[in-house]
Design an enzyme around this catalytic site. Structure first.
Site, PDB file in Angstrom:
ATOM      1  N   HIS A 138       0.816  -1.219   0.000  1.00  0.00           N
ATOM      2  CA  HIS A 138       0.000   0.000   0.000  1.00  0.00           C
ATOM      3  C   HIS A 138       0.850   1.270   0.000  1.00  0.00           C
ATOM      4  O   HIS A 138       0.343   2.349  -0.295  1.00  0.00           O
ATOM      5  CB  HIS A 138      -0.982  -0.001   1.186  1.00  0.00           C
ATOM      6  N   ASP A 168       0.076  -7.593   1.033  1.00  0.00           N
ATOM      7  CA  ASP A 168       0.498  -6.222   1.336  1.00  0.00           C
ATOM      8  C   ASP A 168       2.014  -6.136   1.463  1.00  0.00           C
ATOM      9  O   ASP A 168       2.540  -5.509   2.382  1.00  0.00           O
ATOM     10  CB  ASP A 168      -0.170  -5.702   2.617  1.00  0.00           C
ATOM     11  N   SER A 243       4.668   2.355   8.055  1.00  0.00           N
ATOM     12  CA  SER A 243       4.367   1.216   7.190  1.00  0.00           C
ATOM     13  C   SER A 243       5.588   0.819   6.375  1.00  0.00           C
ATOM     14  O   SER A 243       6.201   1.656   5.715  1.00  0.00           O
ATOM     15  CB  SER A 243       3.204   1.555   6.254  1.00  0.00           C
TER      16      SER A 243
END
Length: 497
Positions: A138, A168, A243
């Site tokens: 993402h 992901d 992230s």
């Protein structure tokens, strides 16, 4: 006042008298056995309420005693690992639509809508000296350009080696004349709840930041982050921008890739999730091997969750494991004797608590090997070895890009095979014609078609081949009625185009 002082003196004398035998014993043992615990350890045990043989049975895990131990620091560990954590900048040009687009009058006075640049910020981890970086999907999703800034201030333009939305995860590659610092990938299966961990990343774009915490839980699922349902939960502060960053253990090894947080405010509230390092290792190896997608081992069986009702009907004490829903008789599982209705309880000695756990265990195994499955069949425990093969390609599927005046224009379609289904994240036993790619500026994209959609029927014609769909899409009509299967749901649509 005298009574209070006398009471205090008597209390101190009593404490000294009570401690004296233990202290004398410590001195005696210390003199006889120099390697045994000294006076400070005995006093530590007395203060902690520990007696006898248990007093020094756990030297690796105890409460700090003394200023030297209280002043211990994570600094050496951070210096060792932080240089391998990078910042990832992804940019893309977004299409901007205007309600007056195509109107000559308004375009003359107000001009055409100009594309707008969008950017996202995340982190990444160098796992190979050649410049291989692991981050989240993402972070770089739909990016036209991905740049990487290392901890020493250098900036690189990277290329995407491999990405997978269902996991992901994404792997990037940067080039340099000198080797890059790396973090060794550890064994995430060795983690236990309560282990200390550090999270390193770039939260909110303020710069590289390190936070500490513990492993709060393991094997977390159904958190809505991705189709993968096997996460490490930690209370180490993770915020937007973290992230793709590193979750490391006290040995300086990578045990997870920080992926998501649970938050109602957008900031950390102590519930963060990381993808286990064993999955990261398998994904990075696939990228370095030059694969075009992350291949899972194929055994020719599909599974579903064990509900409390199913567990009761099978005589199980609790709902656990993965229920076999279908088996291809010609596949590895069918040849090994696995049957629909069996329940997988373990893989290679590792427990399978849920269908998500089975997916994780399978994804981390190597194609071309065998795995030992512990199963429950007809109320009896059994074990069998099943070969882990590459998903079959089937007949060479022809890819067709649809054109013409239809809602499907701009979609690339092909006939499903087990390998193509695996690539798209679909059940490997599905058949039909599926969308494999969409032109971003096409009618198919505007109407919301997505890769993985299976076209079942168009204007009364059953779609069984890509050629049939291409022919139907050329019809000279303004009315379209079609049926699409998406995520196991049947969607019917009627529109005028």
């Amino acid at each position: 006042m005298r009574a209070k002082r006398l009471s205090l003196v008597l209390l101190c004398a009593f404490m000294v008298f009570a401690a004296a035998p233990a202290v004398r014993q410590a001195f005696a043992e210390d003199a006889a056995k120099p390697a045994d615990p000294g006076l400070s350890d005995v006093l530590t045990d007395l203060l902690h309420g520990v007696e006898g043989e248990n007093a020094t049975s756990g030297p690796d895990k105890r409460v700090p005693f003394g200023r030297e131990e209280v002043q211990l620091s994570f600094a050496p560990l951070v210096k060792q690992t932080a240089p391998a954590v990078v910042n990832v900048y992804a940019s893309q040009t977004a299409k901007v639509t205007s309600p007056f687009e195509g109107d000559p009058f308004f375009e003359e006075f107000f001009g055409r809508a100009q594309p707008r640049a969008q950017s996202s910020l995340g982190s990444g981890v160098l796992v190979d000296p050649s410049g291989v970086i692991v981050t989240n999907f993402h972070v770089i999703k739909d990016a036209d350009e991905v740049k990487v800034a290392t901890a020493d201030g250098r900036e690189f333009t990277s290329k995407v080696m491999l990405k997978d939305e269902t996991l992901d995860l994404a792997v990037l590659k940067i080039e340099s004349d000198k080797p890059f610092p790396v973090i060794a990938i550890g064994d995430s299966d060795a983690l236990e709840v309560g282990d200390l961990v550090l999270a390193i990343g770039n939260p909110f774009g303020v710069g590289q930041t390190t936070t500490s915490g513990i492993v709060s839980a393991l094997a977390r699922s159904h958190i809505g982050v991705s189709d993968s349902g096997y996460f490490i939960q930690t209370d180490a502060a993770i915020n937007p921008g973290n992230s793709g960053g590193a979750l490391i253990n006290m040995g300086g090894q990578l045990v997870g890739i920080n992926t998501a947080i649970y938050s109602r405010s957008g900031g950390s509230i102590g519930i963060g999730f990381a993808i286990p390092a064993n999955m990261v290792r398998a994904f990075a190896d696939a990228a370095k091997a030059g694969l075009d997608f992350f291949e899972r081992p194929y055994i020719g069986a599909e599974f579903e969750a064990v509900t409390p009702q199913i567990a009761e009907s099978l005589g199980m004490e609790k709902p656990t494991g993965a229920l076999v829903s279908s088996v291809d008789a010609t596949g590895p599982a069918g040849k090994a004797g696995l049957k629909a209705g069996d329940v997988v309880l373990q893989v290679n000695g590792k427990p399978v608590e849920s269908i998500e756990a089975l997916d994780y265990r399978m994804a981390t195994l190597s194609i071309g090997t065998k795995a030992n499955f512990a199963i429950l069949t007809k109320g009896q425990q059994a074990a069998m070895d099943i070969a882990l093969e590459r998903a079959p390609e089937g007949a060479k599927a022809s890819e067709v890009t649809l054109h013409g005046r239809s809602p499907f224009s701009g979609a690339k379609v092909a006939e499903l095979s087990p390998r193509l289904a695996q690539k798209l994240g679909l059940r490997t036993d599905l058949k039909g014609v599926t969308v494999i790619d969409i032109n971003r500026d096409s009618p198919a994209a505007d109407f919301g078609f997505m890769p993985g959609d299976i076209v079942r029927e168009v204007n009364g014609t059953t779609i069984d081949t890509a050629a049939t769909l291409a022919q139907v899409a050329q019809q000279d009509t303004r009315w379209w009625r079609f049926t699409v299967e998406r995520g196991g749901q049947i969607l019917r649509q009627v529109l005028r185009y």
